[in-house]
Motif scaffolding. Sequence first.
Motif, PDB file in Angstrom:
ATOM      1  N   HIS A  60      25.598  38.178 -16.777  1.00 33.76           N
ATOM      2  CA  HIS A  60      24.599  37.195 -16.386  1.00 33.76           C
ATOM      3  C   HIS A  60      24.055  37.555 -15.006  1.00 33.76           C
ATOM      4  O   HIS A  60      24.800  38.008 -14.133  1.00 33.76           O
ATOM      5  CB  HIS A  60      25.199  35.794 -16.366  1.00 33.76           C
ATOM      6  N   GLY A  61      22.780  37.361 -14.851  1.00 35.01           N
ATOM      7  CA  GLY A  61      22.149  37.655 -13.575  1.00 35.01           C
ATOM      8  C   GLY A  61      21.446  36.432 -13.012  1.00 35.01           C
ATOM      9  O   GLY A  61      21.656  35.310 -13.473  1.00 35.01           O
ATOM     10  N   SER A  62      20.609  36.661 -12.026  1.00 32.88           N
ATOM     11  CA  SER A  62      19.837  35.587 -11.399  1.00 32.88           C
ATOM     12  C   SER A  62      18.350  35.895 -11.545  1.00 32.88           C
ATOM     13  O   SER A  62      17.929  37.050 -11.533  1.00 32.88           O
ATOM     14  CB  SER A  62      20.205  35.461  -9.917  1.00 32.88           C
ATOM     15  N   GLU A 121      17.376  47.544  -7.374  1.00 33.66           N
ATOM     16  CA  GLU A 121      18.100  46.613  -8.214  1.00 33.66           C
ATOM     17  C   GLU A 121      17.958  46.965  -9.692  1.00 33.66           C
ATOM     18  O   GLU A 121      16.919  47.455 -10.124  1.00 33.66           O
ATOM     19  CB  GLU A 121      17.583  45.189  -7.985  1.00 33.66           C
ATOM     20  N   SER A 123      17.539  45.462 -13.327  1.00 36.03           N
ATOM     21  CA  SER A 123      17.012  44.180 -13.772  1.00 36.03           C
ATOM     22  C   SER A 123      16.486  44.232 -15.194  1.00 36.03           C
ATOM     23  O   SER A 123      16.251  45.303 -15.753  1.00 36.03           O
ATOM     24  CB  SER A 123      15.888  43.719 -12.840  1.00 36.03           C
ATOM     25  N   VAL A 150      15.415  39.346 -14.339  1.00 31.92           N
ATOM     26  CA  VAL A 150      16.789  38.925 -14.134  1.00 31.92           C
ATOM     27  C   VAL A 150      17.532  40.059 -13.430  1.00 31.92           C
ATOM     28  O   VAL A 150      17.643  41.172 -13.963  1.00 31.92           O
ATOM     29  CB  VAL A 150      17.484  38.569 -15.462  1.00 31.92           C
ATOM     30  N   ILE A 151      18.024  39.792 -12.226  1.00 25.81           N
ATOM     31  CA  ILE A 151      18.720  40.788 -11.417  1.00 25.81           C
ATOM     32  C   ILE A 151      20.214  40.691 -11.675  1.00 25.81           C
ATOM     33  O   ILE A 151      20.786  39.596 -11.682  1.00 25.81           O
ATOM     34  CB  ILE A 151      18.456  40.557  -9.911  1.00 25.81           C
ATOM     35  N   VAL A 152      20.861  41.842 -11.886  1.00 27.35           N
ATOM     36  CA  VAL A 152      22.308  41.848 -12.100  1.00 27.35           C
ATOM     37  C   VAL A 152      23.004  42.519 -10.921  1.00 27.35           C
ATOM     38  O   VAL A 152      22.381  43.241 -10.143  1.00 27.35           O
ATOM     39  CB  VAL A 152      22.681  42.568 -13.420  1.00 27.35           C
ATOM     40  N   SER A 153      24.310  42.296 -10.833  1.00 28.23           N
ATOM     41  CA  SER A 153      25.098  42.842  -9.728  1.00 28.23           C
ATOM     42  C   SER A 153      25.026  44.368  -9.707  1.00 28.23           C
ATOM     43  O   SER A 153      25.013  45.023 -10.753  1.00 28.23           O
ATOM     44  CB  SER A 153      26.553  42.399  -9.867  1.00 28.23           C
ATOM     45  N   ILE A 156      27.811  46.229 -11.674  1.00 33.22           N
ATOM     46  CA  ILE A 156      28.040  45.963 -13.093  1.00 33.22           C
ATOM     47  C   ILE A 156      28.263  47.232 -13.900  1.00 33.22           C
ATOM     48  O   ILE A 156      29.112  47.283 -14.790  1.00 33.22           O
ATOM     49  CB  ILE A 156      26.878  45.136 -13.688  1.00 33.22           C
TER      50      ILE A 156
END
Length: 232
Positions: A60-62, A121, A123, A150-153, A156
Amino acid sequence: MAKSKIIKDLANGSVDTITALKRTKVLVSDLENTEILRWLDHEISGYPEDATVPSYRKVHGSLKGSYFKGSMANHMNWNNVSIPLGKMPDDIKELLLSVEFHESVEALKKLDEKSQAVGTEISKTIPADCFSTIAQFNNDPYMIITSARVIVSEHIVSNIFSMIENKLLDMLMILEKEFGCLDELDIDTTAKSVEEIEAINRRILVLCYNDNSISVGDGNKIKDSTIASEIK
């Protein structure tokens, strides 16, 4: 019993993940277990778009992007910021923020290297026809979204490699315990009964592969948006 070289190489990081996967595929081919071979093939070649990926490839991202409020003549801009989700229901949040990695381990490695080298990033791009729906959940008729992703760590991809390698180690240690040294990339299944082979296959599936992962949102536009390997 001394550990097989294939296990020691993988444990101390002297062999890359793709080589370990290919060696393991050769070893388990005599077990004739289609599920195990399918997992190895998918990790080597990538998961088809309609395939269910294992849970360790789902994250899950932001939500970030750009939007403005007001009219075209008089408005305020927000660029590359977190986009509020407002009163979005949890099931839609799950679809929106979920990112699946279908790439092969080689493609993931290149993705990780490019991300680290350029400092960008990883994404997933959200399609434009979802923008109005996101704005509606904010109950703001003046909010116009112009881009969203959606950006992920950044860690990951490394985590995915760690999970794959750990599963391979578990698998190889089971094979070594049951068949002895694995250095010749060959196991003698003739010394085992059909029932024993089936039991070994079940152990490998339970410990190393079958994580009961569930595909979320089949056919949904958000899920089908641009693959997560896109770098922005």
